[in-house]
Design a protein around this motif. Sequence first.
Motif, PDB file in Angstrom:
ATOM      1  N   THR A  61       0.868  -1.176   0.000  1.00 31.06           N
ATOM      2  CA  THR A  61       0.000   0.000   0.000  1.00 31.06           C
ATOM      3  C   THR A  61       0.906   1.228   0.000  1.00 31.06           C
ATOM      4  O   THR A  61       2.125   1.109  -0.028  1.00 31.06           O
ATOM      5  CB  THR A  61      -0.873   0.027   1.272  1.00 31.06           C
ATOM      6  N   THR A  62       0.335   2.409   0.086  1.00 31.55           N
ATOM      7  CA  THR A  62       1.168   3.586   0.290  1.00 31.55           C
ATOM      8  C   THR A  62       1.736   3.511   1.705  1.00 31.55           C
ATOM      9  O   THR A  62       1.174   2.834   2.573  1.00 31.55           O
ATOM     10  CB  THR A  62       0.356   4.888   0.135  1.00 31.55           C
ATOM     11  N   CYS A  63       2.824   4.212   1.945  1.00 30.16           N
ATOM     12  CA  CYS A  63       3.460   4.176   3.265  1.00 30.16           C
ATOM     13  C   CYS A  63       2.486   4.609   4.366  1.00 30.16           C
ATOM     14  O   CYS A  63       2.489   4.061   5.458  1.00 30.16           O
ATOM     15  CB  CYS A  63       4.706   5.055   3.279  1.00 30.16           C
ATOM     16  N   GLU A  64       1.650   5.578   4.045  1.00 28.42           N
ATOM     17  CA  GLU A  64       0.677   6.088   5.014  1.00 28.42           C
ATOM     18  C   GLU A  64      -0.269   4.983   5.497  1.00 28.42           C
ATOM     19  O   GLU A  64      -0.672   4.957   6.653  1.00 28.42           O
ATOM     20  CB  GLU A  64      -0.122   7.225   4.380  1.00 28.42           C
ATOM     21  N   ARG A  65      -0.626   4.073   4.624  1.00 29.28           N
ATOM     22  CA  ARG A  65      -1.580   3.013   4.949  1.00 29.28           C
ATOM     23  C   ARG A  65      -0.910   1.685   5.320  1.00 29.28           C
ATOM     24  O   ARG A  65      -1.588   0.708   5.601  1.00 29.28           O
ATOM     25  CB  ARG A  65      -2.502   2.742   3.745  1.00 29.28           C
ATOM     26  N   CYS A  66       0.394   1.653   5.319  1.00 26.53           N
ATOM     27  CA  CYS A  66       1.115   0.401   5.565  1.00 26.53           C
ATOM     28  C   CYS A  66       0.930  -0.064   7.010  1.00 26.53           C
ATOM     29  O   CYS A  66       1.070   0.728   7.946  1.00 26.53           O
ATOM     30  CB  CYS A  66       2.600   0.595   5.263  1.00 26.53           C
ATOM     31  N   PRO A  67       0.626  -1.353   7.212  1.00 23.56           N
ATOM     32  CA  PRO A  67       0.452  -1.861   8.575  1.00 23.56           C
ATOM     33  C   PRO A  67       1.769  -1.988   9.342  1.00 23.56           C
ATOM     34  O   PRO A  67       1.780  -2.050  10.560  1.00 23.56           O
ATOM     35  CB  PRO A  67      -0.188  -3.236   8.367  1.00 23.56           C
ATOM     36  N   HIS A  69       5.373  -0.067   9.644  1.00 26.62           N
ATOM     37  CA  HIS A  69       6.258   1.042   9.277  1.00 26.62           C
ATOM     38  C   HIS A  69       7.703   0.600   9.458  1.00 26.62           C
ATOM     39  O   HIS A  69       8.116   0.243  10.547  1.00 26.62           O
ATOM     40  CB  HIS A  69       5.937   2.286  10.094  1.00 26.62           C
ATOM     41  N   LYS A 104      -4.582   5.304  -4.804  1.00 28.69           N
ATOM     42  CA  LYS A 104      -4.065   4.127  -4.078  1.00 28.69           C
ATOM     43  C   LYS A 104      -4.353   4.259  -2.586  1.00 28.69           C
ATOM     44  O   LYS A 104      -4.689   3.278  -1.928  1.00 28.69           O
ATOM     45  CB  LYS A 104      -2.558   4.006  -4.337  1.00 28.69           C
ATOM     46  N   ASN A 105      -4.257   5.467  -2.063  1.00 30.10           N
ATOM     47  CA  ASN A 105      -4.574   5.713  -0.646  1.00 30.10           C
ATOM     48  C   ASN A 105      -6.045   5.480  -0.361  1.00 30.10           C
ATOM     49  O   ASN A 105      -6.407   4.909   0.667  1.00 30.10           O
ATOM     50  CB  ASN A 105      -4.202   7.150  -0.270  1.00 30.10           C
ATOM     51  N   ASN A 108      -7.009   1.677  -0.468  1.00 28.92           N
ATOM     52  CA  ASN A 108      -6.438   0.878   0.612  1.00 28.92           C
ATOM     53  C   ASN A 108      -6.879   1.318   1.993  1.00 28.92           C
ATOM     54  O   ASN A 108      -6.234   1.007   2.972  1.00 28.92           O
ATOM     55  CB  ASN A 108      -4.906   0.910   0.523  1.00 28.92           C
ATOM     56  N   LYS A 109      -7.982   2.040   2.095  1.00 31.36           N
ATOM     57  CA  LYS A 109      -8.495   2.471   3.412  1.00 31.36           C
ATOM     58  C   LYS A 109      -9.006   1.296   4.184  1.00 31.36           C
ATOM     59  O   LYS A 109      -9.589   0.394   3.714  1.00 31.36           O
ATOM     60  CB  LYS A 109      -9.574   3.524   3.251  1.00 31.36           C
TER      61      LYS A 109
END
Length: 109
Positions: A61-67, A69, A104-105, A108-109
């Motif tokens: 996913t995008t880094c923001e949504r990644c489970p 980090h 993409k963000n 992937n919510k």
Amino acid sequence: MVVNNTGSKIQQEKSTVNAMILLYCHQKHHTSRHQLCNECNELLQYAMQRLTMCRFGEAKTTCERCPKHCYHKNDKQKIKQVMRYAGPRMIISHPIMAFRHFYKNLVNK
């Protein structure tokens, strides 16, 4: 196990991060258009390494949504600062790339 991601989605993510860091460095550190200062170059190299080694590969996913980090604390703060600044400005300088990242963000919510 060593992961080496070279798929199209990872390459697209690398291009987006590269564009964001270039934009940030040019506008904040006053470098020439396609040059990076040492600090931003180190961050770019680190980000490229993290994407290449990403455990999620093409399903990333995008880094923001990644489970998970994967950035170290200091580097995570730096990349967040870059993304917060460059993200909205990408609409002007790289509209298609920005739209893909935004989409993409949302997906992937």
